[in-house]
Design an enzyme around this catalytic site. Structure first.
Site, PDB file in Angstrom:
ATOM      1  CE  LYS A  22      -2.242   0.721   3.910  1.00 11.69           C
ATOM      2  NZ  LYS A  22      -2.005   2.004   4.620  1.00 11.69           N
ATOM      3  CB  SER A  23       3.930   2.136   1.939  1.00  8.24           C
ATOM      4  OG  SER A  23       3.381   1.972   3.211  1.00  8.24           O
ATOM      5  NE  ARG A  27       6.396   6.646   0.335  1.00  5.28           N
ATOM      6  CZ  ARG A  27       5.691   6.382   1.429  1.00  5.28           C
ATOM      7  NH1 ARG A  27       4.616   5.599   1.340  1.00  5.28           N
ATOM      8  NH2 ARG A  27       6.043   6.882   2.598  1.00  5.28           N
ATOM      9  CB  SER A 144       3.576  11.643  10.221  1.00  3.32           C
ATOM     10  OG  SER A 144       3.288  10.717   9.190  1.00  3.32           O
ATOM     11  CD  GLN A 146       1.170   8.335   6.143  1.00  2.00           C
ATOM     12  OE1 GLN A 146       0.185   9.064   6.139  1.00  2.00           O
ATOM     13  NE2 GLN A 146       1.116   7.067   6.472  1.00  2.00           N
ATOM     14  CB  SER A 172       9.429   7.625   9.814  1.00  2.00           C
ATOM     15  OG  SER A 172       8.579   7.343  10.901  1.00  2.00           O
ATOM     16  CG  ASP A 290       2.468   1.026   9.929  1.00  2.00           C
ATOM     17  OD1 ASP A 290       1.923   1.705  10.814  1.00  2.00           O
ATOM     18  OD2 ASP A 290       2.512   1.376   8.734  1.00  2.00           O
ATOM     19  CE  LYS A 388      -6.254   2.622   6.963  1.00  2.00           C
ATOM     20  NZ  LYS A 388      -6.648   3.711   6.063  1.00  2.00           N
TER      21      LYS A 388
END
EC number: 2.5.1.19
Length: 405
Positions: A22-23, A27, A144, A146, A172, A290, A388
């Protein structure tokens, strides 16, 4: 939908194909929207990635991304530089409680026009798309990843590229490196040195074909299953040894929990090993938060304690994951202490039976607790929440012999 997972004594040795990360997918979808000649293979079939695709194709004023946190952040930056486009970006009730101010402030530094529709600092937000000339932005390094990745992804499309200066200790790092690696894969040049990320402008067509690696955080649940089994082996694809994903640290972490990882051509084989070493006294997961839920539940199922740190971002996820872990493990008979950024699990051997695990609209709560069916009967509330990130999770468990009803 609530599911009952009945206690099973062993699992079947199988080969499974896990959906694309998903990550990585999210992107690459942003990059594909900026550079339409990019082609992507093994796209994630997760809700989040489908919502991202739908949002990128939408011509509506209001774009609702529901629970998709990554989409909220990446699309904020994307729509902010979509010159001439007005967008109101919104999401679920929980999404409207998750902060976006740090990213909005950074985009405003560049000259982007964003305002809040309701509460200052939170979605929904109204974005007046523009093409910023400025190419310098500063933000705190411990935010974060993100927010940082969102800026990196749009940087190549800006007339003068972008220089992002991070102030303080960077957390991160693997997610920042993942974004940088994917940018390079499609042909956008950039560097990350001494807290400064520099992305060069690129306004040419990028005729690239990119294959998405499967999701390592999804692999974590199979690491947990093997750790909790007596003697089992599972092969899952598509994975590579030189992964961009920080969660690939699972291979080293789970050595301490009795799982051996063997890398194949395009897969990993997980095997139960009886040479588990002592679990670290402290495990810092700031680079891979995660997988914290999976590790805590595995340790609980094995009756050993753990002390995990670097978890400050878990409080602003789909739910407050630290509070949620504490509540559900204590239902099962465990003892957990949490702070703002750490969790300590005491060694316990007791697992209460027929406990109903609340999932708090959080896919990872459902999947992290599921392997405990190797120890006891339990119920998973709102089990559909797994869609999800990993819609095939329950059917894949059935393939391994889990009794799901």
């Amino acid at each position: 939908m609530n599911l009952k997972l009945s206690h099973i004594s062993s699992i079947e040795n199988k080969t499974l194909q896990i959906t694309g990360s998903k990550s990585e997918t999210n992107r690459l979808l942003i990059l594909q929207a900026l550079y339409p000649s990019i082609k992507i293979e093994n796209v994630s079939n997760s809700d989040d990635s489908e919502l991202m695709q739908k949002a990128l194709l939408s011509n509506e004023l209001i774009v609702d991304i529901h629970h998709a946190g990554t989409a909220m952040r990446f699309l904020t930056a994307y729509f902010a530089v979509k010159d001439g486009r007005e967008t109101v970006l919104t999401g679920s009730k929980r999404m409207q409680e998750r902060p976006i101010k740090i990213l909005v402030d950074a985009l405003r530094q560049l000259g982007c026009k964003i305002s809040y529709e309701k509460q200052e600092g939170y979605p929904p937000i109204r974005i007046q798309g523009t093409k910023p000339i400025a190419n310098q932005v500063e933000l705190q390094a411990n935010v974060s990843s993100q927010y940082i990745s969102a800026l990196m992804l749009i940087a190549g499309s800006l007339p003068n590229g972008l220089v992002i200066t991070l102030k303080g200790k960077v957390t991160s790092v693997p997610y920042i490196n993942m974004t940088l690696s994917l940018l390079k894969d499609v042909g956008v040049k950039g560097t990350f040195e001494d807290n400064v990320i520099t992305i060069q402008p690129n306004n040419t067509n990028l005729n690239k074909n990119v294959v998405v690696e499967s999701d390592w955080s999804s692999a974590s649940y199979f690491y947990s299953i093997i750790a909790l089994s007596d003697n089992a082996e599972v092969t899952i694809g598509s994975y590579k040894q030189e992964s961009y994903q920080g969660d690939s640290s699972l291979a080293d972490i789970y050595k301490h929990l009795g799982v051996k990882t063997t890398f194949g051509q395009n897969s990993i084989t997980l095997t139960k090993s009886n040479v588990a070493t002592k679990f670290p006294e402290e495990l810092n997961l700031s680079n891979s938060p995660d997988i914290a839920q999976t590790i805590v539940v595995t340790c609980f199922g094995l009756g050993i304690g753990c002390y995990l740190t670097g978890l400050h971002t878990l409080k602003i996820k789909e739910t407050d994951r630290l509070e949620a872990l504490k509540a559900e493990i204590e239902k099962l008979g465990g003892q957990v202490t949490i702070t703002q950024d750490s969790l300590r699990l005491e060694p316990m051997t007791l697992l209460n039976k027929d406990i109903s695990i609340a999932t708090y609209n959080d896919h990872r709560m459902a999947m992290a607790f599921a392997p405990l069916a190797l120890r006891t009967d339990l119920f998973i509330e709102d089990a559909n929440v797994v869609s999800k990130s990993y819609p095939d999770f329950w059917s894949d468990l059935k393939k391994l012999g889990f009794k799901v009803s």
